[in-house]
Design a protein around this motif. Structure first.
Motif, PDB file in Angstrom:
ATOM      1  N   GLU A 190       4.085   0.949  -8.905  1.00  0.00           N
ATOM      2  CA  GLU A 190       3.536   1.840  -8.726  1.00  0.00           C
ATOM      3  C   GLU A 190       1.995   2.067  -8.368  1.00  0.00           C
ATOM      4  OE1 GLU A 190       4.716   5.399  -8.861  1.00  0.00           O
ATOM      5  OE2 GLU A 190       6.488   4.829  -9.000  1.00  0.00           O
ATOM      6  N   ALA A 191       0.881   0.729  -9.206  1.00  0.00           N
ATOM      7  CA  ALA A 191      -0.466   1.152  -8.689  1.00  0.00           C
ATOM      8  C   ALA A 191      -0.762   0.846  -7.188  1.00  0.00           C
ATOM      9  CB  ALA A 191      -1.168   0.182  -9.359  1.00  0.00           C
ATOM     10  N   ILE A 192       0.900  -0.285  -6.431  1.00  0.00           N
ATOM     11  CA  ILE A 192       0.272  -0.603  -5.263  1.00  0.00           C
ATOM     12  C   ILE A 192       0.219   0.592  -4.175  1.00  0.00           C
ATOM     13  CG2 ILE A 192       1.151  -1.964  -3.018  1.00  0.00           C
ATOM     14  CD1 ILE A 192       1.464  -3.838  -5.256  1.00  0.00           C
ATOM     15  N   VAL A 193       0.974   1.673  -4.459  1.00  0.00           N
ATOM     16  CA  VAL A 193       1.360   2.605  -4.490  1.00  0.00           C
ATOM     17  C   VAL A 193       0.640   3.761  -3.743  1.00  0.00           C
ATOM     18  CG1 VAL A 193       3.772   5.151  -3.620  1.00  0.00           C
ATOM     19  CG2 VAL A 193       4.314   3.101  -4.063  1.00  0.00           C
ATOM     20  N   GLN A 194       0.041   3.883  -4.656  1.00  0.00           N
ATOM     21  CA  GLN A 194      -0.942   5.149  -4.813  1.00  0.00           C
ATOM     22  C   GLN A 194      -2.220   4.445  -4.157  1.00  0.00           C
ATOM     23  OE1 GLN A 194      -1.582   5.826  -9.269  1.00  0.00           O
ATOM     24  NE2 GLN A 194       0.130   7.129  -9.866  1.00  0.00           N
ATOM     25  N   TYR A 195      -2.165   3.219  -4.315  1.00  0.00           N
ATOM     26  CA  TYR A 195      -3.695   2.587  -3.841  1.00  0.00           C
ATOM     27  C   TYR A 195      -3.457   3.184  -2.262  1.00  0.00           C
ATOM     28  CZ  TYR A 195      -7.104  -0.348  -2.074  1.00  0.00           C
ATOM     29  OH  TYR A 195      -8.498  -1.015  -0.733  1.00  0.00           O
ATOM     30  N   ALA A 196      -2.539   2.814  -1.664  1.00  0.00           N
ATOM     31  CA  ALA A 196      -1.760   2.465  -0.662  1.00  0.00           C
ATOM     32  C   ALA A 196      -2.120   4.345  -0.064  1.00  0.00           C
ATOM     33  CB  ALA A 196      -0.580   2.428  -0.406  1.00  0.00           C
ATOM     34  N   GLY A 197      -1.928   5.242  -1.308  1.00  0.00           N
ATOM     35  CA  GLY A 197      -2.080   6.414  -0.395  1.00  0.00           C
ATOM     36  C   GLY A 197      -2.971   6.881  -0.129  1.00  0.00           C
ATOM     37  N   ALA A 198      -3.609   6.618  -0.772  1.00  0.00           N
ATOM     38  CA  ALA A 198      -5.193   6.867  -1.565  1.00  0.00           C
ATOM     39  C   ALA A 198      -6.120   6.085   0.487  1.00  0.00           C
ATOM     40  CB  ALA A 198      -6.217   6.029  -2.596  1.00  0.00           C
ATOM     41  N   TYR A 199      -5.863   4.826   0.244  1.00  0.00           N
ATOM     42  CA  TYR A 199      -5.836   4.102   1.024  1.00  0.00           C
ATOM     43  C   TYR A 199      -5.490   4.531   2.907  1.00  0.00           C
ATOM     44  CZ  TYR A 199      -7.120  -0.050   4.617  1.00  0.00           C
ATOM     45  OH  TYR A 199      -7.554  -0.953   5.267  1.00  0.00           O
ATOM     46  N   GLN A 200      -4.889   5.591   2.768  1.00  0.00           N
ATOM     47  CA  GLN A 200      -4.712   5.983   4.203  1.00  0.00           C
ATOM     48  C   GLN A 200      -5.080   6.897   4.216  1.00  0.00           C
ATOM     49  OE1 GLN A 200      -0.861   7.829   3.775  1.00  0.00           O
ATOM     50  NE2 GLN A 200      -0.773   8.028   6.659  1.00  0.00           N
ATOM     51  N   VAL A 201      -5.390   7.822   3.296  1.00  0.00           N
ATOM     52  CA  VAL A 201      -6.585   9.455   3.616  1.00  0.00           C
ATOM     53  C   VAL A 201      -8.153   8.763   3.458  1.00  0.00           C
ATOM     54  CG1 VAL A 201      -7.998  10.945   2.169  1.00  0.00           C
ATOM     55  CG2 VAL A 201      -5.475  10.477   1.846  1.00  0.00           C
ATOM     56  N   LEU A 202      -8.770   7.552   3.300  1.00  0.00           N
ATOM     57  CA  LEU A 202     -10.431   6.688   3.512  1.00  0.00           C
ATOM     58  C   LEU A 202      -9.993   5.993   4.794  1.00  0.00           C
ATOM     59  CD1 LEU A 202     -10.382   6.370  -0.576  1.00  0.00           C
ATOM     60  CD2 LEU A 202     -11.295   8.021   0.623  1.00  0.00           C
ATOM     61  N   ASN A 203      -9.021   5.524   5.648  1.00  0.00           N
ATOM     62  CA  ASN A 203      -8.925   4.966   6.510  1.00  0.00           C
ATOM     63  C   ASN A 203      -7.580   5.710   7.634  1.00  0.00           C
ATOM     64  OD1 ASN A 203     -10.621   2.379   5.685  1.00  0.00           O
ATOM     65  ND2 ASN A 203      -9.566   2.885   3.944  1.00  0.00           N
ATOM     66  N   PRO A 204      -8.146   6.460   8.214  1.00  0.00           N
ATOM     67  CA  PRO A 204      -6.543   7.293   9.037  1.00  0.00           C
ATOM     68  C   PRO A 204      -6.748   5.664  10.272  1.00  0.00           C
ATOM     69  CG  PRO A 204      -8.955   8.018   8.977  1.00  0.00           C
ATOM     70  CD  PRO A 204      -8.514   7.492   8.432  1.00  0.00           C
ATOM     71  N   GLU A 205      -7.509   5.085  10.816  1.00  0.00           N
ATOM     72  CA  GLU A 205      -7.683   4.303  12.122  1.00  0.00           C
ATOM     73  C   GLU A 205      -7.025   3.618  12.046  1.00  0.00           C
ATOM     74  OE1 GLU A 205     -10.715   2.753   9.501  1.00  0.00           O
ATOM     75  OE2 GLU A 205     -10.109   4.738   9.691  1.00  0.00           O
ATOM     76  N   ASP A 206      -6.574   2.486  10.343  1.00  0.00           N
ATOM     77  CA  ASP A 206      -5.569   1.844  10.364  1.00  0.00           C
ATOM     78  C   ASP A 206      -4.683   1.607  10.706  1.00  0.00           C
ATOM     79  OD1 ASP A 206      -5.434  -1.369   9.018  1.00  0.00           O
ATOM     80  OD2 ASP A 206      -6.052  -0.829   7.233  1.00  0.00           O
ATOM     81  N   ALA A 207      -3.561   0.588  11.521  1.00  0.00           N
ATOM     82  CA  ALA A 207      -1.996   1.048  11.700  1.00  0.00           C
ATOM     83  C   ALA A 207      -1.533   0.311  10.981  1.00  0.00           C
ATOM     84  CB  ALA A 207      -2.247   0.664  12.957  1.00  0.00           C
ATOM     85  N   ASN A 208      -1.948  -0.451   9.943  1.00  0.00           N
ATOM     86  CA  ASN A 208      -1.258  -1.156   9.367  1.00  0.00           C
ATOM     87  C   ASN A 208      -0.255  -0.234   8.014  1.00  0.00           C
ATOM     88  OD1 ASN A 208      -1.740  -3.676   9.669  1.00  0.00           O
ATOM     89  ND2 ASN A 208      -3.521  -3.942   9.386  1.00  0.00           N
ATOM     90  N   VAL A 209      -0.973   0.738   7.374  1.00  0.00           N
ATOM     91  CA  VAL A 209      -0.544   1.916   6.655  1.00  0.00           C
ATOM     92  C   VAL A 209      -0.073   2.698   7.039  1.00  0.00           C
ATOM     93  CG1 VAL A 209      -1.036   3.327   5.012  1.00  0.00           C
ATOM     94  CG2 VAL A 209      -2.910   2.241   6.009  1.00  0.00           C
ATOM     95  N   PRO A 210       0.387   3.134   7.748  1.00  0.00           N
ATOM     96  CA  PRO A 210       1.597   3.880   8.446  1.00  0.00           C
ATOM     97  C   PRO A 210       3.331   2.369   8.719  1.00  0.00           C
ATOM     98  CG  PRO A 210      -0.192   5.051  10.101  1.00  0.00           C
ATOM     99  CD  PRO A 210      -0.643   3.290   9.489  1.00  0.00           C
ATOM    100  N   ALA A 211       2.789   1.781   9.433  1.00  0.00           N
ATOM    101  CA  ALA A 211       4.218   0.800   9.383  1.00  0.00           C
ATOM    102  C   ALA A 211       4.224   0.242   8.053  1.00  0.00           C
ATOM    103  CB  ALA A 211       3.213  -0.380  10.050  1.00  0.00           C
ATOM    104  N   LEU A 212       3.101   0.374   7.246  1.00  0.00           N
ATOM    105  CA  LEU A 212       3.671  -0.020   5.319  1.00  0.00           C
ATOM    106  C   LEU A 212       4.839   1.125   5.611  1.00  0.00           C
ATOM    107  CD1 LEU A 212       4.223  -2.104   3.240  1.00  0.00           C
ATOM    108  CD2 LEU A 212       1.745  -0.336   2.870  1.00  0.00           C
ATOM    109  N   ILE A 213       4.485   2.375   5.112  1.00  0.00           N
ATOM    110  CA  ILE A 213       4.996   3.439   5.030  1.00  0.00           C
ATOM    111  C   ILE A 213       6.408   3.497   5.262  1.00  0.00           C
ATOM    112  CG2 ILE A 213       4.916   5.762   4.414  1.00  0.00           C
ATOM    113  CD1 ILE A 213       1.978   5.634   4.277  1.00  0.00           C
TER     114      ILE A 213
END
Length: 254
Positions: A190-213
């Motif tokens: 849950e901690a990792i998932v929440q971090y990934a969600g917050a990171y996505q909002v703050l770093n919309p240009e990082d293509a790693n996040v959509p791929a991970l999600i």
């Protein structure tokens, strides 16, 4: 609109399924590098994943597990011999033996193919079948199969005994250990998932996040279907029992 990580009720997964989900999640998060903070969370997660893996393996390799598997194979073989013998007697030249065999064969057929059942379901179905066969003592005597029924009773009893031993205090301690490890690992998840969600909002240009999600959501969907399927089966059984009970009450009242 950005993809969101789908929710999964991890408590709804059985131990092997739960470990399987986390195995796939561990592979995913170790393939992505979002930030140092993310890697720190993953490092903690990896350690707790190893703890769960060890705890589950201890139960999986319980000394009684192998004995239970062997006992199950033994009772399967005995059941198969008894079933084949009864079926063979239905074609016997002696009409009295054919009649006795037909009655016993009907009892055996009533319970279906026990070998294909889960071990626990098989245990109780076999107990009921043996009780019904014992009620046909004269027919068993006619065919000389009373000893065979006793052998199957002994084999089934051996399995029941081993199952009881498996859940002794030592086993229960390790079951509690698995539950504790599951809770810790789920919190890490849950901690990792929440971090990934917050990171996505703050770093919309990082293509790693959509791929991970996207990859994670595919796995969440698969395990959610597994949970939903099991719940559907249980609901269907409850409904069938309720309808049978209602039908029985109606019949007795008429």
């Amino acid at each position: 609109m950005k993809d969101k990580i789908k929710h999964i009720i991890l408590s709804g997964l059985r131990n092997e399924e739960h470990l399987g989900f986390h195995s796939e999640f561990a592979k995913l998060v170790n393939e992505h590098d979002l930030s140092q903070a993310f890697q720190d969370l993953v490092a903690v997660y990896n350690g707790h994943y190893d703890d769960l893996d060890v705890a589950v393996e201890i139960i999986r390799r319980s000394v009684y597990t192998g004995q239970m598997i062997a006992a199950d194979r033994q009772r399967n073989a005995t059941y198969q011999r008894l079933r084949d013998a009864v079926r063979g007697f239905t074609r016997h030249a002696d009409s009295a033996k054919r009649l006795a065999a037909t009655k016993l064969h009907n009892v055996v057929r009533h319970y279906g193919n026990l070998i294909r059942m889960s071990r626990d379901k098989k245990t109780y179905a076999m107990m009921s079948m043996l009780q019904d066969l014992r009620s046909e003592a004269a027919d068993l005597q006619t065919l000389g199969l009373a000893t065979w029924v006793g052998e199957l009773e002994a084999d089934n009893g051996e399995y029941i005994k081993l199952k009881g031993l498996r859940y002794d205090q030592w086993e229960q301690q390790h079951v509690r250990k698995v539950l504790e490890c599951r809770a810790v690992l789920d919190a890490d998840y849950e901690a990792i998932v929440q971090y990934a969600g917050a990171y996505q909002v703050l770093n919309p240009e990082d293509a790693n996040v959509p791929a991970l999600i996207s990859a994670l959501n595919e796995r969440v969907d698969a395990y959610n279907r597994l949970i939903a399927q099991r719940r559907g089966i249980r609901a269907g059984r409850r409904q069938a029992l309720a309808e049978a009970s209602s039908s029985s009450s109606s019949s007795s009242g008429s």
